[in-house]
Write a protein that holds these residues in place. Structure first.
Motif, PDB file in Angstrom:
ATOM      1  N   ALA A 174       0.806  -1.211   0.000  1.00  0.00           N
ATOM      2  CA  ALA A 174       0.000   0.000   0.000  1.00  0.00           C
ATOM      3  C   ALA A 174       0.843   1.266   0.000  1.00  0.00           C
ATOM      4  CB  ALA A 174      -0.931   0.000   1.209  1.00  0.00           C
TER       5      ALA A 174
ATOM      6  N   LEU B  25      -8.075   2.493   1.637  1.00  0.00           N
ATOM      7  CA  LEU B  25      -7.880   1.276   0.852  1.00  0.00           C
ATOM      8  C   LEU B  25      -9.141   0.427   0.858  1.00  0.00           C
ATOM      9  CD1 LEU B  25      -5.857  -0.415  -0.755  1.00  0.00           C
ATOM     10  CD2 LEU B  25      -5.077  -1.410   1.409  1.00  0.00           C
ATOM     11  N   ARG B  26      -9.794   0.334   2.011  1.00  0.00           N
ATOM     12  CA  ARG B  26     -11.041  -0.426   2.085  1.00  0.00           C
ATOM     13  C   ARG B  26     -12.127   0.225   1.232  1.00  0.00           C
ATOM     14  NH1 ARG B  26      -9.547  -0.609   7.565  1.00  0.00           N
ATOM     15  NH2 ARG B  26     -11.112   0.973   8.107  1.00  0.00           N
TER      16      ARG B  26
ATOM     17  N   LEU C 149     -11.504  -0.618  -2.406  1.00  0.00           N
ATOM     18  CA  LEU C 149     -11.710  -2.027  -2.741  1.00  0.00           C
ATOM     19  C   LEU C 149     -13.139  -2.492  -2.492  1.00  0.00           C
ATOM     20  CD1 LEU C 149      -8.414  -3.515  -1.239  1.00  0.00           C
ATOM     21  CD2 LEU C 149      -8.941  -3.184  -3.652  1.00  0.00           C
TER      22      LEU C 149
ATOM     23  N   LEU D   7      -4.640  -9.232  -2.096  1.00  0.00           N
ATOM     24  CA  LEU D   7      -4.705  -7.774  -2.211  1.00  0.00           C
ATOM     25  C   LEU D   7      -3.887  -7.282  -3.399  1.00  0.00           C
ATOM     26  CD1 LEU D   7      -5.394  -4.939  -1.104  1.00  0.00           C
ATOM     27  CD2 LEU D   7      -3.329  -5.124   0.304  1.00  0.00           C
ATOM     28  N   THR D   8      -2.653  -7.736  -3.517  1.00  0.00           N
ATOM     29  CA  THR D   8      -1.791  -7.242  -4.590  1.00  0.00           C
ATOM     30  C   THR D   8      -2.298  -7.665  -5.960  1.00  0.00           C
ATOM     31  OG1 THR D   8      -0.345  -9.176  -4.357  1.00  0.00           O
ATOM     32  CG2 THR D   8       0.249  -7.210  -3.103  1.00  0.00           C
TER      33      THR D   8
ATOM     34  N   LEU E 250      -4.899  -4.780  -6.582  1.00  0.00           N
ATOM     35  CA  LEU E 250      -4.593  -3.411  -6.182  1.00  0.00           C
ATOM     36  C   LEU E 250      -3.878  -2.671  -7.302  1.00  0.00           C
ATOM     37  CD1 LEU E 250      -4.646  -1.432  -3.759  1.00  0.00           C
ATOM     38  CD2 LEU E 250      -2.366  -2.255  -3.179  1.00  0.00           C
TER      39      LEU E 250
ATOM     40  N   ALA F 160      -4.176   3.356  -6.651  1.00  0.00           N
ATOM     41  CA  ALA F 160      -4.812   3.150  -5.354  1.00  0.00           C
ATOM     42  C   ALA F 160      -3.773   2.914  -4.277  1.00  0.00           C
ATOM     43  CB  ALA F 160      -5.779   1.956  -5.423  1.00  0.00           C
ATOM     44  N   ALA F 161      -2.699   2.152  -4.615  1.00  0.00           N
ATOM     45  CA  ALA F 161      -1.649   1.901  -3.640  1.00  0.00           C
ATOM     46  C   ALA F 161      -0.968   3.193  -3.238  1.00  0.00           C
ATOM     47  CB  ALA F 161      -0.621   0.925  -4.214  1.00  0.00           C
TER      48      ALA F 161
ATOM     49  N   ALA G  65      -3.491   5.215  -1.177  1.00  0.00           N
ATOM     50  CA  ALA G  65      -3.730   4.566   0.111  1.00  0.00           C
ATOM     51  C   ALA G  65      -2.523   4.692   1.016  1.00  0.00           C
ATOM     52  CB  ALA G  65      -4.080   3.085  -0.090  1.00  0.00           C
TER      53      ALA G  65
ATOM     54  N   THR H 195      -9.288   7.952  -1.732  1.00  0.00           N
ATOM     55  CA  THR H 195      -8.095   7.762  -2.527  1.00  0.00           C
ATOM     56  C   THR H 195      -8.157   8.477  -3.856  1.00  0.00           C
ATOM     57  OG1 THR H 195      -8.994   5.810  -3.590  1.00  0.00           O
ATOM     58  CG2 THR H 195      -7.788   5.471  -1.534  1.00  0.00           C
TER      59      THR H 195
ATOM     60  N   PRO I 246     -10.514  -0.573  -8.111  1.00  0.00           N
ATOM     61  CA  PRO I 246      -9.476  -1.377  -8.710  1.00  0.00           C
ATOM     62  C   PRO I 246      -9.939  -2.361  -9.756  1.00  0.00           C
ATOM     63  CG  PRO I 246     -10.079  -2.260  -6.594  1.00  0.00           C
ATOM     64  CD  PRO I 246     -10.938  -1.074  -6.815  1.00  0.00           C
TER      65      PRO I 246
END
Length: 590
Positions: free
Chosen positions: A246, A265-266, A269, A537-538, A541, A545-546, A549, A561, A566
């Motif tokens: 992240a 991040l939540r 996603l 996650l990766t 993602l 966004a990373a 985040a 974000t 994503p």
């Protein structure tokens, strides 16, 4: 309190020193976490603190180690016992009495502590570690986790100023591990005890560390604050791997802090379905082992109560539960060597028919049907060198060509010389050796009792690959473990035991996410999103966004974000595999 001055340690059979020119100072009241891959010298570093290295381990120590002003070259371990308390990787190696209460009192007897003080400290330690109900129990009757708590307690009663712990939570369930670490933290904060703690399950301990001592593997020691060291270290817990993915700066090291940072991040996603943590097993799996009404009791006390379980080919089952819940007893009963008061076990044959009970077969035949790796791997090591053990495994397994066991060992713990005596290996290396010996026979049903104990993340990743291969060959694999991060990566199914009964049985994502005790770090941080691992996650993602985040200010202020979500940005599966460490290191299971 502890000073290493240009310390190098060299063993006769090693081409390079295991420690090289180490300069290190540990202050009073500091909790230092010692990290590194299996076999890099963590136990040597810890052993040098109380003089076990080199007084009892052999080898040559150059430089100077001082502990509370005493030079360990001039003071053997017995003359440092009032200052340094040591708990090794295998608690049974340190026990000298018969019962829990006697073991807790023994070290104080040797230090001539007055009887009234001894009684008070024993009672305090029994309560501190949850051992009061076991005070009169024989040590050999305890589960591995219970023995670990007794070993820690036997050291704490002496009130040492320095506490050296080598894998203290490796045999503990998550709740018991939390209790032990909380007790250790109180000693540091309230009494100023200095603690050196080596642990492979970093997700359990990283939030408590004041400083990290990292052994990269070339003899050097790198030290610094946890967030600084883990930013680039080759070994890291899932919470750090998630923070790296992240782009968090600084890294968050507790679930509470990570949840706060992960709010954007939540949001990004939300509504995204992660890829499966593991490929789904084939629906038409063959039942390889069937157990009915299996009951195990010791001295009239039930350990397993009328358990029914079916193990299917191609399926990896995790057996979980608190210490003493009956997991090991059930595995030994299924394998046939352990006591079984009642019930039946049948292993399916190649043609699918109900096969024999391994309890009624000769050991060699039973091993080809059901193989078991016990909690204490040294129970299966009896020859004089690693090569002899591996060659014997190949011979007994009747493999087509020699080298099968050696190949398995090199995958789990590379670099172990053939000439090394098995008893000279670290606990993680011993476990890897026994895994290779048992897996060489490739039995149809494989039972592993705490196989990740003493293994680093890299070795656990190799173990997952081996387990996946066994499952792909149609074998049934059962892994008894407290390692929730490993389960999230390795298991298709989770069976939870309590007081000898099966209380939960279902797909991994359903059972462990529903439990606050067994949920992995990624699930806790990203809840209620259905993510179990950093790899999931990766895989979904996107870079924007990373980056957003990872903006510490945005995360803490709760701003979004700025991404559109994503979807459509999934990485290839092979790119996602192994985590998202920007340094290129593999993010294995915890």
């Amino acid at each position: 309190m502890i000073t290493f001055d240009q310390v190098s340690v060299h063993y006769e059979d090693a081409s390079e020193p295991v420690l090289r020119d180490v300069d290190l100072t540990v202050e009073e009241g500091e909790l230092c976490l010692v990290v590194g891959h299996t076999g890099v010298g963590k136990s040597t570093l810890l052993g040098a603190v109380n003089g076990l290295v080199p007084h009892f381990t052999g080898g040559t120590l150059h430089g100077r180690v001082t502990v509370d002003g005493r030079d360990t070259a001039d003071h053997p371990p017995r003359e440092l016992a009032d200052v340094v308390g040591v708990v090794g990787q295998d608690p049974l190696d340190g026990f000298v009495t018969d019962t829990v209460e006697e073991e807790l009192a023994y070290s104080m007897e040797q230090l001539a502590v007055p009887p009234a003080t001894m009684r008070k400290r024993v009672e305090e330690t029994l309560d501190l570690l949850g051992l009061a109900d076991l005070r009169h129990r024989a040590l050999y009757e305890l589960s591995g986790g219970q023995q670990q708590r007794v070993a820690i307690g036997s050291v704490l009663t002496a009130h040492p100023r320095i506490l050296v712990l080598d894998e203290p939570t490796s045999a503990l369930d998550p709740t018991a591990a939390e209790e032990v670490l909380s007790a250790v933290t109180r000693l540091v904060h309230d009494l100023g005890v200095t603690v050196l703690l080596a642990e492979h399950r970093l997700e359990r301990v990283v939030q408590y560390a004041d400083r990290v001592i990292h052994l990269p593997g070339d003899g050097r020691v790198v030290t610094g604050g946890p967030a600084d060291v883990f930013r680039t270290s080759s070994i890291a817990p899932p919470i750090v791997e998630l923070g790296r993915a992240a782009g968090w700066s600084p890294l968050r090291l507790s679930v509470r802090d990570a949840r706060r940072a992960a709010a954007p991040l939540r949001t990004a996603l939300a509504g995204v379905t992660p890829p499966p943590a593991r490929p789904a097993p084939a629906p038409d799996r063959e039942t390889l082992l069937t157990a009915r009404k299996v009951t195990v009791a010791y001295h009239g006390v039930p350990a397993v109560r009328e358990v029914d379980i079916a193990l299917r080919g191609g399926e990896v089952t995790a057996l979980m539960g608190r210490n003493g819940s009956g997991k090991s007893s059930l595995l030994w009963a299924l394998q046939g060597s352990g006591p079984r008061k009642a019930g039946s076990v049948a292993v399916g044959t190649e043609d699918g028919a109900a096969g024999p009970d391994p309890r009624k077969l000769p050991a060699t035949e039973a091993r080809r049907l059901v193989g078991l790796v016990p909690q204490t791997p040294t129970d299966l090591l009896y020859l004089e060198s690693v090569k002899q053990e591996l060659d014997q495994a190949d011979a007994e397994s009747e493999v087509p060509a020699r080298g099968t066991a050696r190949s398995l060992l090199d995958q789990l713990a590379p670099g172990i010389p053939d000439t090394t005596h098995p008893r000279d290996l670290s606990e993680g290396q011993k476990l890897a050796l026994v895994l290779a010996i048992q897996l060489a026979a490739a039995p149809r049903v494989v039972l592993l009792d705490e196989p990740t104990r003493g293994l680093d993340y890299r070795a656990k990743l190799e173990l997952i690959r081996i387990v996946d291969r066994l499952a792909a060959e149609g074998r049934a694999v059962v892994i008894s473990t407290h390692d929730v991060e490993f389960v999230a990566r390795a298991a298709d199914r989770v069976v939870v035991m309590a007081e000898g009964d099966i209380v939960a049985d279902g797909p991994t994502e359903e059972v462990i996410v529903a439990s606050p005790v067994f949920a992995p770090q990624t699930a806790k941080i990203l809840a209620p999103l259905p993510f179990l691992t950093v790899d999931q996650l990766t895989a979904v993602l996107p870079a924007p966004a990373a980056a957003d985040a990872g903006n510490g200010n945005a995360a803490e202020s709760g701003t979004g974000t700025g991404t559109g979500g994503p979807a459509g940005h999934a990485r290839p599966a092979d790119e996602a595999h192994g985590g998202a460490a920007p340094t290129g290191t593999a993010g294995g299971p915890a």
